[in-house]
Design a protein around this motif. Structure first.
Motif, PDB file in Angstrom:
ATOM      1  N   PRO A  39       0.837  -1.198   0.000  1.00  0.00           N
ATOM      2  CA  PRO A  39       0.000   0.000   0.000  1.00  0.00           C
ATOM      3  C   PRO A  39       0.872   1.250   0.000  1.00  0.00           C
ATOM      4  CG  PRO A  39      -0.700  -1.549   1.698  1.00  0.00           C
ATOM      5  CD  PRO A  39       0.624  -2.034   1.194  1.00  0.00           C
ATOM      6  N   VAL A  40       0.479   2.253  -0.765  1.00  0.00           N
ATOM      7  CA  VAL A  40       1.247   3.495  -0.835  1.00  0.00           C
ATOM      8  C   VAL A  40       0.334   4.678  -0.505  1.00  0.00           C
ATOM      9  CG1 VAL A  40       2.885   2.564  -2.508  1.00  0.00           C
ATOM     10  CG2 VAL A  40       0.841   3.770  -3.320  1.00  0.00           C
ATOM     11  N   PRO A  41       0.898   5.733   0.073  1.00  0.00           N
ATOM     12  CA  PRO A  41       0.098   6.910   0.429  1.00  0.00           C
ATOM     13  C   PRO A  41      -0.162   7.786  -0.797  1.00  0.00           C
ATOM     14  CG  PRO A  41       2.364   7.259   1.083  1.00  0.00           C
ATOM     15  CD  PRO A  41       2.298   5.859   0.533  1.00  0.00           C
ATOM     16  N   GLN A  42      -1.177   7.437  -1.555  1.00  0.00           N
ATOM     17  CA  GLN A  42      -1.468   8.185  -2.777  1.00  0.00           C
ATOM     18  C   GLN A  42      -1.788   9.639  -2.465  1.00  0.00           C
ATOM     19  OE1 GLN A  42      -1.202   6.777  -5.922  1.00  0.00           O
ATOM     20  NE2 GLN A  42      -1.343   8.879  -6.641  1.00  0.00           N
ATOM     21  N   ASN A  43      -2.529   9.871  -1.393  1.00  0.00           N
ATOM     22  CA  ASN A  43      -2.884  11.234  -1.001  1.00  0.00           C
ATOM     23  C   ASN A  43      -2.756  11.394   0.503  1.00  0.00           C
ATOM     24  OD1 ASN A  43      -4.029  12.375  -3.631  1.00  0.00           O
ATOM     25  ND2 ASN A  43      -5.256  10.514  -3.381  1.00  0.00           N
ATOM     26  N   TYR A  44      -2.398  12.599   0.927  1.00  0.00           N
ATOM     27  CA  TYR A  44      -2.442  13.000   2.330  1.00  0.00           C
ATOM     28  C   TYR A  44      -3.565  14.026   2.499  1.00  0.00           C
ATOM     29  CZ  TYR A  44       2.259  10.980   3.132  1.00  0.00           C
ATOM     30  OH  TYR A  44       3.334  10.136   3.264  1.00  0.00           O
TER      31      TYR A  44
ATOM     32  N   ILE B 103       4.805  22.510  -4.406  1.00  0.00           N
ATOM     33  CA  ILE B 103       5.541  23.753  -4.126  1.00  0.00           C
ATOM     34  C   ILE B 103       6.658  23.496  -3.121  1.00  0.00           C
ATOM     35  CG2 ILE B 103       5.348  26.036  -3.053  1.00  0.00           C
ATOM     36  CD1 ILE B 103       2.577  26.244  -4.385  1.00  0.00           C
ATOM     37  N   ALA B 104       6.390  22.643  -2.120  1.00  0.00           N
ATOM     38  CA  ALA B 104       7.433  22.309  -1.154  1.00  0.00           C
ATOM     39  C   ALA B 104       8.616  21.639  -1.842  1.00  0.00           C
ATOM     40  CB  ALA B 104       6.864  21.401  -0.066  1.00  0.00           C
ATOM     41  N   VAL B 105       8.347  20.707  -2.759  1.00  0.00           N
ATOM     42  CA  VAL B 105       9.428  20.026  -3.492  1.00  0.00           C
ATOM     43  C   VAL B 105      10.204  21.017  -4.342  1.00  0.00           C
ATOM     44  CG1 VAL B 105       9.923  18.308  -5.284  1.00  0.00           C
ATOM     45  CG2 VAL B 105       8.262  17.794  -3.489  1.00  0.00           C
ATOM     46  N   ARG B 106       9.513  21.957  -4.956  1.00  0.00           N
ATOM     47  CA  ARG B 106      10.171  22.886  -5.869  1.00  0.00           C
ATOM     48  C   ARG B 106      10.910  24.020  -5.147  1.00  0.00           C
ATOM     49  NH1 ARG B 106      10.534  19.522  -9.317  1.00  0.00           N
ATOM     50  NH2 ARG B 106       8.881  18.982 -10.766  1.00  0.00           N
ATOM     51  N   THR B 107      10.513  24.350  -3.933  1.00  0.00           N
ATOM     52  CA  THR B 107      11.098  25.510  -3.246  1.00  0.00           C
ATOM     53  C   THR B 107      11.868  25.142  -1.985  1.00  0.00           C
ATOM     54  OG1 THR B 107       9.077  25.912  -1.957  1.00  0.00           O
ATOM     55  CG2 THR B 107       9.248  26.995  -4.100  1.00  0.00           C
ATOM     56  N   ALA B 108      11.598  23.999  -1.385  1.00  0.00           N
ATOM     57  CA  ALA B 108      12.261  23.593  -0.143  1.00  0.00           C
ATOM     58  C   ALA B 108      12.659  22.127  -0.248  1.00  0.00           C
ATOM     59  CB  ALA B 108      11.347  23.847   1.057  1.00  0.00           C
ATOM     60  N   ALA B 109      11.812  21.224   0.243  1.00  0.00           N
ATOM     61  CA  ALA B 109      12.060  19.792   0.109  1.00  0.00           C
ATOM     62  C   ALA B 109      10.806  19.026   0.480  1.00  0.00           C
ATOM     63  CB  ALA B 109      13.227  19.345   0.980  1.00  0.00           C
ATOM     64  N   GLY B 110      10.617  17.902  -0.181  1.00  0.00           N
ATOM     65  CA  GLY B 110       9.519  16.996   0.137  1.00  0.00           C
ATOM     66  C   GLY B 110      10.076  15.610   0.400  1.00  0.00           C
ATOM     67  N   LEU B 111       9.512  14.925   1.397  1.00  0.00           N
ATOM     68  CA  LEU B 111       9.980  13.595   1.767  1.00  0.00           C
ATOM     69  C   LEU B 111       8.968  12.554   1.321  1.00  0.00           C
ATOM     70  CD1 LEU B 111      12.187  11.940   3.182  1.00  0.00           C
ATOM     71  CD2 LEU B 111      10.890  12.179   5.311  1.00  0.00           C
ATOM     72  N   PHE B 112       9.389  11.684   0.400  1.00  0.00           N
ATOM     73  CA  PHE B 112       8.567  10.598  -0.123  1.00  0.00           C
ATOM     74  C   PHE B 112       8.978   9.279   0.522  1.00  0.00           C
ATOM     75  CE2 PHE B 112       9.028  13.632  -3.666  1.00  0.00           C
ATOM     76  CZ  PHE B 112       7.733  13.764  -4.139  1.00  0.00           C
TER      77      PHE B 112
ATOM     78  N   VAL C 250       5.387  14.286   1.575  1.00  0.00           N
ATOM     79  CA  VAL C 250       4.641  14.478   0.324  1.00  0.00           C
ATOM     80  C   VAL C 250       4.182  13.123  -0.217  1.00  0.00           C
ATOM     81  CG1 VAL C 250       5.625  16.695  -0.320  1.00  0.00           C
ATOM     82  CG2 VAL C 250       6.867  14.624  -0.887  1.00  0.00           C
ATOM     83  N   SER C 251       3.056  13.154  -0.896  1.00  0.00           N
ATOM     84  CA  SER C 251       2.350  11.939  -1.296  1.00  0.00           C
ATOM     85  C   SER C 251       2.766  11.467  -2.682  1.00  0.00           C
ATOM     86  CB  SER C 251       0.851  12.228  -1.304  1.00  0.00           C
ATOM     87  OG  SER C 251       0.549  13.179  -2.326  1.00  0.00           O
ATOM     88  N   TRP C 252       2.214  10.314  -3.054  1.00  0.00           N
ATOM     89  CA  TRP C 252       2.481   9.787  -4.385  1.00  0.00           C
ATOM     90  C   TRP C 252       1.747  10.588  -5.462  1.00  0.00           C
ATOM     91  CZ3 TRP C 252       4.407   4.569  -6.039  1.00  0.00           C
ATOM     92  CH2 TRP C 252       5.379   4.098  -5.150  1.00  0.00           C
ATOM     93  N   SER C 253       0.664  11.255  -5.125  1.00  0.00           N
ATOM     94  CA  SER C 253       0.036  12.150  -6.106  1.00  0.00           C
ATOM     95  C   SER C 253       0.972  13.297  -6.442  1.00  0.00           C
ATOM     96  CB  SER C 253      -1.292  12.684  -5.560  1.00  0.00           C
ATOM     97  OG  SER C 253      -2.287  11.695  -5.595  1.00  0.00           O
TER      98      SER C 253
END
Length: 379
Positions: free
Chosen positions: A33-38, A47-56, A228-231
């Motif tokens: 199972p994967v977290p498709q959405n939070y 925006i977090a991935v593009r400007t700071a960081a996102g954890l997948f 950050v989610s899989w979406s």
């Protein structure tokens, strides 16, 4: 209805963390199972991935350890590129094809040392053929279901991780990897990812996954990092023009030449699985891999048809609406004669008919300066 977690053979040690973030585990991949959405908005995550960081959490990837005196020979027979060119501490993307030259997997191979490799793969059928290729050889291959993989992606990723490992992370090249510790726990850190940003993938034991997840997020919170989610992953990888097997190879018999993966094929090395078919099919491409920009305010559905002058000429594969770029995007296949930038097309799908055109990929950061900074190229 969401399937109960007990129905899956693989579970992430981070499942409780994902549930607390609001996922209902609407999707699964590789029997995990994967977290498709939070509960957070997908576009805020982008925006977090593009400007700071996102954890997948990308622990649903499959990892296989391959070792022994004939490990290299087995991998070279199975893969299309020359695995001997991967130095210890480096990794490389390669393709796996069947005897007809059709893609059955794309894999990332890490070289840990002489006769020691790790294979990372997604939804393809590499595991179906590996036993046959390895039969009678001095080689062992072991699936590692304990390993967990956290991917921190974004311009602040280095700043977040570097103070918390004794390894000088800024020296790690793209596609490099290093065994070290992070927050005092044993890990392997690889530079790469699926976001079109500078990022790092942290490989750890299941027993350390929760502590590392929490520590990375705590260290990143002051600079705006977030889970950050899989979406979100779907959006940033389409923005980055990155393919996802098998969704971007829907024909079922696609060759590497037809999806821009010809660079993973080394026809100069000795015989390997599918080589003769690849030689025969080179130059006979039925489709070309392109990026398409669509005049629509939302993502079109995968499988929508592409037309030119009333004639069907292609197929939309992966899609996303990029609020960051304010564009509807698609990775698509068209007949090779229509692959030129600026070619006008028409998309016909469930939402209607829309004008579209072939554009350069990646859609985001087309010079790839985020993943390959200029100072590193000229160093």
């Amino acid at each position: 209805m969401t399937q109960g977690l007990s129905a899956f053979s693989r579970l992430s040690a981070l499942s409780d963390r994902h549930r607390a973030l609001g996922t209902a585990f609407e999707a699964s991949w590789n029997d995990m199972p994967v977290p498709q959405n939070y509960a957070t908005d997908t576009y805020d995550e982008v925006i977090a991935v593009r400007t700071a960081a996102g954890l997948f959490d990308v622990s649903a990837l499959r990892m296989i350890d391959v070792a022994g005196k004939e490990a290299l020979a087995v991998l070279n027979e199975m893969c299309t590129s020359d695995i001997s060119k991967i130095a210890p501490g480096a990794s490389s993307l390669t393709s796996v094809v069947d005897e007809n030259g059709s893609l059955i997997d794309d894999v990332l191979i890490y070289c840990d040392g002489p006769n020691a490799y790790r294979i990372s793969h997604g939804g393809g059928s590499l595991e179906d053929i590996l036993p046959g290729v390895a039969a009678g050889r001095d080689v062992t291959f072991t699936k590692d279901n304990d390993v967990h993989i956290m991917s921190l992606q974004g311009p602040k990723a280095l700043d977040i991780l570097n103070p918390n490992t004794p390894f000088a992370l800024e020296t790690l090249p793209y596609f490099g990897h290093q065994r070290t510790t992070l927050f005092g726990r044993p890990v392997s850190i690889a530079r790469g990812g699926y976001s079109a940003e500078r990022g790092y993938e942290v490989f750890c034991a299941a027993a350390d996954a929760v502590a590392l997840w929490d520590a990375i997020l705590a260290a990143g919170k002051p600079v705006g990092a977030m889970p950050v989610s899989w979406s979100c992953l779907d959006v940033v990888r389409v923005e980055g023009g990155l393919l996802f097997f098998p969704y971007d190879m829907p024909q079922g018999d696609t060759t590497p030449w037809e999806v821009g993966l010809g660079w993973t094929v080394d026809l100069s090395k000795p015989a390997f699985r599918g080589r003769d078919a690849l030689v025969r099919r080179k130059g006979q491409e039925r489709v070309a891999q392109v990026g398409v920009e669509i005049d629509h305010h939302a993502a079109v559905e995968p499988g929508a048809k592409l037309f030119r002058d009333g004639k069907e000429v292609g197929l939309v594969n992966s899609t996303a609406y990029s609020r960051y770029l304010m564009r509807s995007l698609a990775l698509a296949h068209v007949t090779p004669d229509l692959a030129g930038f600026g070619t006008e097309l028409e998309v016909r799908g469930a939402d209607g008919t829309f004008a579209a055109r072939v554009v350069k990929t990646p859609f985001y950061d087309p010079l790839r300066l985020r993943t390959h900074p200029l100072e590193e190229r000229t160093a």
